[in-house]
Design a protein around this motif. Structure first.
Motif, PDB file in Angstrom:
ATOM      1  N   TRP A 229       0.856  -1.190   0.000  1.00  0.00           N
ATOM      2  CA  TRP A 229       0.000   0.000   0.000  1.00  0.00           C
ATOM      3  C   TRP A 229       0.892   1.240   0.000  1.00  0.00           C
ATOM      4  O   TRP A 229       1.876   1.287   0.744  1.00  0.00           O
ATOM      5  CB  TRP A 229      -0.878   0.062   1.254  1.00  0.00           C
ATOM      6  N   ARG A 230       0.488   2.282  -0.759  1.00  0.00           N
ATOM      7  CA  ARG A 230       1.245   3.544  -0.744  1.00  0.00           C
ATOM      8  C   ARG A 230       0.760   4.435   0.379  1.00  0.00           C
ATOM      9  O   ARG A 230       1.538   5.142   1.019  1.00  0.00           O
ATOM     10  CB  ARG A 230       1.059   4.266  -2.069  1.00  0.00           C
ATOM     11  N   SER A 231      -0.541   4.430   0.628  1.00  0.00           N
ATOM     12  CA  SER A 231      -1.103   5.313   1.637  1.00  0.00           C
ATOM     13  C   SER A 231      -2.272   4.591   2.311  1.00  0.00           C
ATOM     14  O   SER A 231      -3.356   4.500   1.756  1.00  0.00           O
ATOM     15  CB  SER A 231      -1.573   6.631   0.995  1.00  0.00           C
ATOM     16  N   LEU A 232      -2.033   4.075   3.492  1.00  0.00           N
ATOM     17  CA  LEU A 232      -3.033   3.277   4.183  1.00  0.00           C
ATOM     18  C   LEU A 232      -4.194   4.114   4.689  1.00  0.00           C
ATOM     19  O   LEU A 232      -4.048   5.297   5.031  1.00  0.00           O
ATOM     20  CB  LEU A 232      -2.389   2.539   5.367  1.00  0.00           C
ATOM     21  N   LYS A 233      -5.359   3.473   4.747  1.00  0.00           N
ATOM     22  CA  LYS A 233      -6.558   4.076   5.309  1.00  0.00           C
ATOM     23  C   LYS A 233      -7.038   3.188   6.457  1.00  0.00           C
ATOM     24  O   LYS A 233      -6.713   1.993   6.519  1.00  0.00           O
ATOM     25  CB  LYS A 233      -7.652   4.189   4.252  1.00  0.00           C
ATOM     26  N   ALA A 234      -7.835   3.746   7.325  1.00  0.00           N
ATOM     27  CA  ALA A 234      -8.379   2.950   8.430  1.00  0.00           C
ATOM     28  C   ALA A 234      -9.157   1.740   7.912  1.00  0.00           C
ATOM     29  O   ALA A 234      -9.155   0.672   8.528  1.00  0.00           O
ATOM     30  CB  ALA A 234      -9.268   3.819   9.313  1.00  0.00           C
ATOM     31  N   SER A 235      -9.780   1.910   6.752  1.00  0.00           N
ATOM     32  CA  SER A 235     -10.577   0.820   6.179  1.00  0.00           C
ATOM     33  C   SER A 235      -9.718  -0.317   5.619  1.00  0.00           C
ATOM     34  O   SER A 235     -10.250  -1.350   5.203  1.00  0.00           O
ATOM     35  CB  SER A 235     -11.483   1.365   5.073  1.00  0.00           C
ATOM     36  N   ASP A 236      -8.396  -0.150   5.631  1.00  0.00           N
ATOM     37  CA  ASP A 236      -7.498  -1.240   5.219  1.00  0.00           C
ATOM     38  C   ASP A 236      -7.230  -2.202   6.374  1.00  0.00           C
ATOM     39  O   ASP A 236      -6.564  -3.224   6.188  1.00  0.00           O
ATOM     40  CB  ASP A 236      -6.168  -0.678   4.697  1.00  0.00           C
ATOM     41  N   THR A 237      -7.743  -1.894   7.554  1.00  0.00           N
ATOM     42  CA  THR A 237      -7.587  -2.786   8.699  1.00  0.00           C
ATOM     43  C   THR A 237      -8.258  -4.121   8.398  1.00  0.00           C
ATOM     44  O   THR A 237      -9.467  -4.183   8.138  1.00  0.00           O
ATOM     45  CB  THR A 237      -8.197  -2.152   9.960  1.00  0.00           C
ATOM     46  N   ALA A 238      -7.476  -5.184   8.436  1.00  0.00           N
ATOM     47  CA  ALA A 238      -7.974  -6.500   8.054  1.00  0.00           C
ATOM     48  C   ALA A 238      -6.877  -7.538   8.258  1.00  0.00           C
ATOM     49  O   ALA A 238      -5.725  -7.208   8.532  1.00  0.00           O
ATOM     50  CB  ALA A 238      -8.394  -6.509   6.576  1.00  0.00           C
ATOM     51  N   ILE A 239      -7.263  -8.799   8.097  1.00  0.00           N
ATOM     52  CA  ILE A 239      -6.287  -9.878   7.973  1.00  0.00           C
ATOM     53  C   ILE A 239      -6.121 -10.135   6.485  1.00  0.00           C
ATOM     54  O   ILE A 239      -7.119 -10.239   5.746  1.00  0.00           O
ATOM     55  CB  ILE A 239      -6.755 -11.155   8.686  1.00  0.00           C
ATOM     56  N   TYR A 240      -4.888 -10.250   6.057  1.00  0.00           N
ATOM     57  CA  TYR A 240      -4.575 -10.519   4.660  1.00  0.00           C
ATOM     58  C   TYR A 240      -3.915 -11.892   4.555  1.00  0.00           C
ATOM     59  O   TYR A 240      -2.934 -12.177   5.244  1.00  0.00           O
ATOM     60  CB  TYR A 240      -3.663  -9.434   4.086  1.00  0.00           C
ATOM     61  N   TYR A 241      -4.495 -12.731   3.713  1.00  0.00           N
ATOM     62  CA  TYR A 241      -3.965 -14.070   3.490  1.00  0.00           C
ATOM     63  C   TYR A 241      -3.354 -14.167   2.095  1.00  0.00           C
ATOM     64  O   TYR A 241      -3.905 -13.641   1.128  1.00  0.00           O
ATOM     65  CB  TYR A 241      -5.068 -15.116   3.571  1.00  0.00           C
ATOM     66  N   CYS A 242      -2.225 -14.847   2.003  1.00  0.00           N
ATOM     67  CA  CYS A 242      -1.747 -15.256   0.691  1.00  0.00           C
ATOM     68  C   CYS A 242      -2.101 -16.738   0.538  1.00  0.00           C
ATOM     69  O   CYS A 242      -2.284 -17.455   1.523  1.00  0.00           O
ATOM     70  CB  CYS A 242      -0.241 -15.032   0.527  1.00  0.00           C
ATOM     71  N   ALA A 243      -2.215 -17.168  -0.696  1.00  0.00           N
ATOM     72  CA  ALA A 243      -2.598 -18.546  -0.957  1.00  0.00           C
ATOM     73  C   ALA A 243      -2.067 -18.973  -2.319  1.00  0.00           C
ATOM     74  O   ALA A 243      -1.946 -18.151  -3.240  1.00  0.00           O
ATOM     75  CB  ALA A 243      -4.111 -18.709  -0.897  1.00  0.00           C
ATOM     76  N   LYS A 244      -1.767 -20.236  -2.442  1.00  0.00           N
ATOM     77  CA  LYS A 244      -1.240 -20.797  -3.701  1.00  0.00           C
ATOM     78  C   LYS A 244      -2.412 -21.258  -4.558  1.00  0.00           C
ATOM     79  O   LYS A 244      -3.286 -21.997  -4.085  1.00  0.00           O
ATOM     80  CB  LYS A 244      -0.305 -21.961  -3.372  1.00  0.00           C
ATOM     81  N   LEU A 245      -2.410 -20.813  -5.791  1.00  0.00           N
ATOM     82  CA  LEU A 245      -3.506 -21.116  -6.708  1.00  0.00           C
ATOM     83  C   LEU A 245      -3.174 -22.327  -7.559  1.00  0.00           C
ATOM     84  O   LEU A 245      -2.090 -22.403  -8.154  1.00  0.00           O
ATOM     85  CB  LEU A 245      -3.770 -19.911  -7.622  1.00  0.00           C
TER      86      LEU A 245
END
Lengths: 119, 112
Positions: A83-99
């Motif tokens: 992210w270049r400029s985070l917002k409060a709404s970016d609060t989350a868990i982020y998962y990576c996964a193999k496709l």
């Protein structure tokens, strides 16, 4: 054994930049697309985009196009979400996964990275 | 707003059968894209449960099965067990989303 190990939790302020990582092991990293999935607090899974680590071909979900940048460094078997400029709404868990690209489903997942954006 | 709609919750007593629907449209499930199912225990990462409509990865009990018809698909859990309490998500692809994948809205399964 296939493993995807993500970087640790982050606490950031609005407007700050961030890059989180996902390191693959136990398989040929360049042979399989890697995806990123967002899960906001108490909410469902959202497909953000995928990258082919071999050639960095990237496909974004329209909802996330222009909001984040997905990249990969095949020399160290690692994918990134930035992210270049985070917002409060970016609060989350982020998962990576193999496709598994032949059928387009995620067959292995990282443990998740919690990103908290708060002033 | 997901294009794949699931019921927010379903419940059943131990031993019963429960079914979770996943309703799409002609640009995703109806277009022939495969549907996959994931299970997520709160506080943990999702895990693949069913792939390509009705295939179980190694280790997934045969109590879990999937089916597809037209623009909808379903996940059925037979012989419900306490450990089945979790959130369940369907996933497919959608031709209107620049070739992007999409998850369903998610369903909480409660074992009474």
């Amino acid at each position: 054994e296939v493993q995807l190990v993500q970087s640790g939790a982050e606490v950031k302020k609005p407007g700050e930049s961030l890059k989180i990582s996902c390191k693959g092991s136990g398989y040929s990293f360049t042979s399989h697309w890697i995806g990123w999935v967002r899960q906001m607090p108490g909410k469902g899974l959202e497909w953000m985009g995928i990258i082919s680590p071999g050639d960095s071909d990237t496909r974004y979900s329209p909802s996330f196009q222009g909001q984040v940048t997905i990249s990969a460094d095949k020399s160290i078997d690692t994918a990134y979400l930035q992210w270049r400029s985070l917002k409060a709404s970016d609060t989350a868990i982020y998962y990576c996964a193999k496709l598994l690209s032949s059928y387009n489903y995620f067959d292995s997942w990282g443990q998740g990275t919690l990103v908290t954006v708060s002033s | 707003q997901s294009v794949l709609t699931q019921p927010p919750s379903v419940s059943g007593a131990p031993g019963q059968r429960v079914t979770i629907s996943c309703t799409g449209s002609s640009s995703n499930i109806g277009a022939g894209y495969h549907v996959h199912w994931y299970r997520q225990v709160p506080g943990t990462a999702p895990k693949l449960l069913i792939s390509t409509n009705n295939n179980r990865p190694l280790g997934v009990p045969d109590r879990f099965s999937g089916s597809k018809s037209g623009t909808s698909t379903s996940l059925t859990i037979t012989g419900l067990q306490a450990e089945d309490e979790a959130d369940y998500y369907c996933q497919s692809f959608d031709s209107t989303l620049s070739g992007s994948g999409v998850f369903g809205t998610g369903t909480k399964v409660t074992v009474l």
